[in-house]
Design an enzyme around this catalytic site. Structure first.
Site, PDB file in Angstrom:
ATOM      1  N   CYS A 121     -29.436 -52.282  14.990  1.00  0.00           N
ATOM      2  CA  CYS A 121     -28.997 -52.281  13.583  1.00  0.00           C
ATOM      3  C   CYS A 121     -27.489 -52.081  13.427  1.00  0.00           C
ATOM      4  CB  CYS A 121     -29.745 -51.219  12.791  1.00  0.00           C
ATOM      5  SG  CYS A 121     -31.515 -51.458  12.798  1.00  0.00           S
ATOM      6  N   HIS A 309     -24.700 -49.558   7.015  1.00  0.00           N
ATOM      7  CA  HIS A 309     -26.014 -50.111   7.363  1.00  0.00           C
ATOM      8  C   HIS A 309     -27.008 -49.658   6.297  1.00  0.00           C
ATOM      9  CE1 HIS A 309     -29.600 -51.284   9.284  1.00  0.00           C
ATOM     10  NE2 HIS A 309     -29.918 -50.088   9.771  1.00  0.00           N
ATOM     11  N   ASN A 339     -34.364 -52.681   5.028  1.00  0.00           N
ATOM     12  CA  ASN A 339     -33.530 -52.625   6.235  1.00  0.00           C
ATOM     13  C   ASN A 339     -33.642 -53.957   6.976  1.00  0.00           C
ATOM     14  OD1 ASN A 339     -32.442 -52.173   8.763  1.00  0.00           O
ATOM     15  ND2 ASN A 339     -33.430 -50.176   9.060  1.00  0.00           N
TER      16      ASN A 339
HETATM   17  O1  UT7 Z   1     -32.086 -49.048  11.190  1.00  0.00           O
HETATM   18  C1  UT7 Z   1     -32.397 -47.919  11.922  1.00  0.00           C
HETATM   19  C2  UT7 Z   1     -33.848 -47.712  11.904  1.00  0.00           C
HETATM   20  N1  UT7 Z   1     -34.468 -46.674  11.217  1.00  0.00           N
HETATM   21  C3  UT7 Z   1     -34.004 -45.790  10.318  1.00  0.00           C
HETATM   22  O2  UT7 Z   1     -32.902 -45.731   9.902  1.00  0.00           O
HETATM   23  C4  UT7 Z   1     -35.016 -44.807   9.804  1.00  0.00           C
HETATM   24  C5  UT7 Z   1     -34.471 -43.422   9.626  1.00  0.00           C
HETATM   25  N2  UT7 Z   1     -35.500 -42.542   9.093  1.00  0.00           N
HETATM   26  C6  UT7 Z   1     -35.906 -42.603   7.797  1.00  0.00           C
HETATM   27  O3  UT7 Z   1     -35.387 -43.387   7.017  1.00  0.00           O
HETATM   28  C7  UT7 Z   1     -36.967 -41.633   7.347  1.00  0.00           C
HETATM   29  O4  UT7 Z   1     -37.217 -40.702   8.360  1.00  0.00           O
HETATM   30  C8  UT7 Z   1     -38.305 -42.346   6.956  1.00  0.00           C
HETATM   31  C9  UT7 Z   1     -38.114 -43.099   5.656  1.00  0.00           C
HETATM   32  C10 UT7 Z   1     -38.730 -43.300   8.050  1.00  0.00           C
HETATM   33  C11 UT7 Z   1     -39.398 -41.314   6.744  1.00  0.00           C
HETATM   34  O5  UT7 Z   1     -39.006 -40.386   5.760  1.00  0.00           O
HETATM   35  P1  UT7 Z   1     -39.177 -38.812   6.032  1.00  0.00           P
HETATM   36  O6  UT7 Z   1     -38.765 -38.130   4.806  1.00  0.00           O
HETATM   37  O7  UT7 Z   1     -38.413 -38.507   7.293  1.00  0.00           O
HETATM   38  O8  UT7 Z   1     -40.736 -38.652   6.212  1.00  0.00           O
HETATM   39  P2  UT7 Z   1     -41.575 -38.177   7.482  1.00  0.00           P
HETATM   40  O9  UT7 Z   1     -41.566 -39.210   8.549  1.00  0.00           O
HETATM   41  O10 UT7 Z   1     -41.146 -36.784   7.836  1.00  0.00           O
HETATM   42  O11 UT7 Z   1     -43.035 -38.118   6.850  1.00  0.00           O
HETATM   43  C12 UT7 Z   1     -43.353 -37.227   5.772  1.00  0.00           C
HETATM   44  C13 UT7 Z   1     -44.798 -37.466   5.348  1.00  0.00           C
HETATM   45  C14 UT7 Z   1     -45.766 -37.482   6.514  1.00  0.00           C
HETATM   46  O12 UT7 Z   1     -46.969 -36.924   6.051  1.00  0.00           O
HETATM   47  P3  UT7 Z   1     -47.339 -35.382   6.371  1.00  0.00           P
HETATM   48  O13 UT7 Z   1     -47.358 -35.277   7.873  1.00  0.00           O
HETATM   49  O14 UT7 Z   1     -46.238 -34.569   5.756  1.00  0.00           O
HETATM   50  O15 UT7 Z   1     -48.658 -35.195   5.713  1.00  0.00           O
HETATM   51  C15 UT7 Z   1     -46.011 -38.933   6.787  1.00  0.00           C
HETATM   52  O16 UT7 Z   1     -47.253 -39.204   7.362  1.00  0.00           O
HETATM   53  O17 UT7 Z   1     -44.892 -38.774   4.756  1.00  0.00           O
HETATM   54  C16 UT7 Z   1     -45.931 -39.517   5.401  1.00  0.00           C
HETATM   55  N3  UT7 Z   1     -45.566 -40.930   5.350  1.00  0.00           N
HETATM   56  C17 UT7 Z   1     -45.881 -41.707   4.309  1.00  0.00           C
HETATM   57  N4  UT7 Z   1     -46.537 -41.466   3.160  1.00  0.00           N
HETATM   58  C18 UT7 Z   1     -46.662 -42.495   2.301  1.00  0.00           C
HETATM   59  C19 UT7 Z   1     -44.885 -41.637   6.275  1.00  0.00           C
HETATM   60  N5  UT7 Z   1     -44.750 -42.906   5.846  1.00  0.00           N
HETATM   61  C20 UT7 Z   1     -45.344 -42.964   4.629  1.00  0.00           C
HETATM   62  C21 UT7 Z   1     -45.512 -44.002   3.697  1.00  0.00           C
HETATM   63  N6  UT7 Z   1     -46.173 -43.724   2.547  1.00  0.00           N
HETATM   64  N7  UT7 Z   1     -45.040 -45.249   3.895  1.00  0.00           N
END
Ligand code: UT7
Length: 382
Positions: A121, A309, A339
Site C-alpha cells: 500500500c 494512504h 482502501n
Molecule cells: O493498507 C494497509 C492495510 N490495512 C490497514 O490499514 C488496516 C489497519 N487497521 C484498521 O483499519 C482497523 O484495525 C480495522 C478497521 C481493520 C479494525 O478496526 P478496530 O477498531 O481495530 O477493530 P478490531 O479489529 O479491534 O475489532 C473490534 C471488534 C471485534 O469484535 P469483539 O472481539 O470486540 O467482539 C471484531 O470481531 O469488531 C469486530 N469486527 C467487526 N464487527 C462488525 C471486525 N470487523 C467487523 C466488521 N463488522 N466488519
C-alpha cells in the site's frame, strides 16, 4: 529538484458496493464500518481488468481523455515522449508480462521502458520516488555527457508515467468481515517531467520495518497440480513471520495438493491483524512526514496539502493530531472508494488536483504505509 507533475488522473470501476450491501453478505453494519474506518462504499471491478483501469487513469493523466488534471490543459502529452512507466500493484492481471508492460502496449507508448514495483500500500510513494530519482539521474548523466562531448551512458529519461492499479477485491476473502469491508478497486496515474532548474521533488523518506509478527500477508497461489517433487514446504514458515502466524492461509497452496477436482488449492487471501497494522501505520505516517519535512528544511505549516494512504480515516486523524495540523490539510477520499492499496495515494492526489487544492508553487506531501512493512513520504513543490 526539477521533477514536475504535469498530469494526474484516476479511474474507478462501474460497480458501486455500499456498506449495506456488504451487510447482506457478512455479519457487519454500515454503522460499524463508517465509525471504525470512514468508508461508506467502494468500487468493485467486475468487468474491468487492472489494465483497463490503469489505461483509463493514464489516458486522463496524459490528457488523451477528459476527466484528468493537466498543468497545460491545452495540449495532450505525446505518447512517444514517455520514456518510462513504473506501475505499482499487488493485483496485476498477470505476473509476466508485467502490469507496466501491459499498460505500455495498451496505451501505445513506443519508447517507454516499463516495470512493476511492489511496495504494497506504500507503492505510490515508492513508485514516485523511484521514477523521480531515475529522471534526476538521467538529467545529470545527460549534462555530463554533453559537457564531455559523448553520448549518454544510460537511457535518456525525461518523462515518466507512474501508475497504481489494483483489482484488490480479487484477493479478498468475502466471508471474512474483518477484511472484506476495507478494500476496493481503482487506478491512479501521474505524468512526471524533468524540468531543469525548477523546483520539484524536495525530499523523500522510505523505510522497511521487518514484519516480525506477521501482521499483513497475501500468499502466492501456486498451482501445484503438475509438481512432481514432494509435499508441503515446511521450511517456508521459518522465513516469514506471516507464514508462521497465518499458516496455510498465508502460504496458501505452497506444496499443497489441490482438493479433488479443484484448480490448485486454496486461494491466497489478504490476511491481516488489523489493530497491529493500525498501530504501525499511525506511528509510521507521522515518522515519514517529519522526516521529509526535516530533510527539506520545511515546517508542517509550509505544506499546503497532505495526501495520505487511504486505509482508515482514524489513522489519518491520528497522524494529523501527531503532526499538530487540522484534518482539513489532508486529502481524505476513502469514504467513496475504500482502501485501494497501491492506487490509493495517486487516486487521492487526482482528487486534490481536480478540486483545485493544489496550485503551482505549493508544497505537497504524499505519505503511505503498507504490508512488508513499508512506509514512506515524498515532498514536492507543485
Ligand atoms: O493498507 C494497509 C492495510 N490495512 C490497514 O490499514 C488496516 C489497519 N487497521 C484498521 O483499519 C482497523 O484495525 C480495522 C478497521 C481493520 C479494525 O478496526 P478496530 O477498531 O481495530 O477493530 P478490531 O479489529 O479491534 O475489532 C473490534 C471488534 C471485534 O469484535 P469483539 O472481539 O470486540 O467482539 C471484531 O470481531 O469488531 C469486530 N469486527 C467487526 N464487527 C462488525 C471486525 N470487523 C467487523 C466488521 N463488522 N466488519
Amino acid at each position: 529538484m526539477g521533477c514536475k507533475i504535469i498530469g494526474c488522473g484516476k479511474a474507478l470501476p462501474e460497480r458501486r458496493v455500499t456498506n449495506d450491501e456488504l451487510a447482506s453478505l457478512v455479519d457487519t453494519s454500515d454503522e460499524w464500518i463508517v465509525s471504525r474506518t470512514g468508508i461508506r462504499e467502494r468500487r468493485i471491478a467486475v468487468g474491468e481488468t487492472a489494465t483497463d483501469l490503469g489505461v483509463m487513469a493514464a489516458r486522463r493523466a496524459l490528457g488523451a481523455e477528459e476527466g484528468g488534471w493537466r498543468s497545460d490543459a491545452a495540449e495532450a502529452v505525446d505518447p512517444a515522449s514517455i520514456d518510462l512507466i513504473v506501475c505499482m500493484t499487488i493485483s496485476g492481471d498477470t505476473v509476466v508480462p508485467s502490469q507496466a508492460a501491459m499498460l505500455k502496449a495498451a496505451l501505445g507508448l513506443p519508447s517507454a521502458v516499463a516495470f512493476d514495483l511492489n511496495a504494497a500500500c506504500a507503492g505510490c510513494v515508492y513508485g514516485m520516488d523511484v521514477a523521480s530519482q531515475m529522471l534526476e539521474l538521467s538529467a545529470a548523466e545527460q549534462r555530463a555527457a554533453a559537457a564531455e562531448g559523448r553520448p549518454p551512458r544510460r537511457n535518456p529519461l525525461r518523462r515518466a508515467l507512474v501508475v497504481g492499479t489494483e483489482r484488490l477485491t480479487r484477493l479478498v476473502d468475502w466471508t471474512d468481515r474483518a477484511t472484506c469491508v476495507l478494500f476496493g478497486d481503482g487506478a491512479g496515474a501521474v505524468v512526471l517531467e524533468w524540468r531543469e532548474g525548477e523546483p520539484g521533488v524536495l525530499s523523500s523518506f522510505l523505510r522497511n520495518t521487518d514484519d516480525l509478527d506477521g501482521v499483513l500477508a497475501v500468499g502466492n497461489a501456486f498451482d501445484m497440480t503438475t509438481f512432481p517433487f514432494g509435499g508441503p514446504v515446511e521450511a517456508a514458515g521459518a522465513h516469514s513471520a506471516a507464514m508462521a502466524r497465518f499458516g496455510d492461509r498465508a502460504v496458501a497452496t505452497l506444496g499443497e495438493a489441490p482438493a479433488e477436482g479443484g484448480e490448485g488449492g486454496a486461494s491466497p487471501f489478504i490476511v491481516m491483524d488489523g489493530p497491529a497494522v493500525f498501530k504501525f501505520a499511525s506511528n509510521a505516517m507521522a515518522e515519514a512526514a517529519c522526516a521529509v519535512l526535516e530533510r527539506a528544511g520545511l515546517a508542517i505549516d509550509d505544506v499546503k496539502c497532505i495526501v495520505p494512504h487511504q486505509a482508515n480515516e482514524r489513522i489519518i486523524k491520528y497522524a494529523a493530531k501527531k503532526l499538530g495540523v487540522g484534518l482539513d490539510r489532508f486529502q481524505v477520499s476513502l469514504a467513496s472508494v475504500g482502501n485501494t492499496s497501491a492506487s490509493s495515494v495517486l487516486m487521492a492526489l487526482a482528487d486534490a488536483y481536480l478540486a483545485g487544492r493544489i496550485e503551482p508553487g505549493d508544497a505537497v506531501m504524499l505519505v503511505g504505509f503498507g504490508g512488508g512493512l513499508t512506509s514512506g513520504a515524498l515532498l514536492y513543490r507543485a
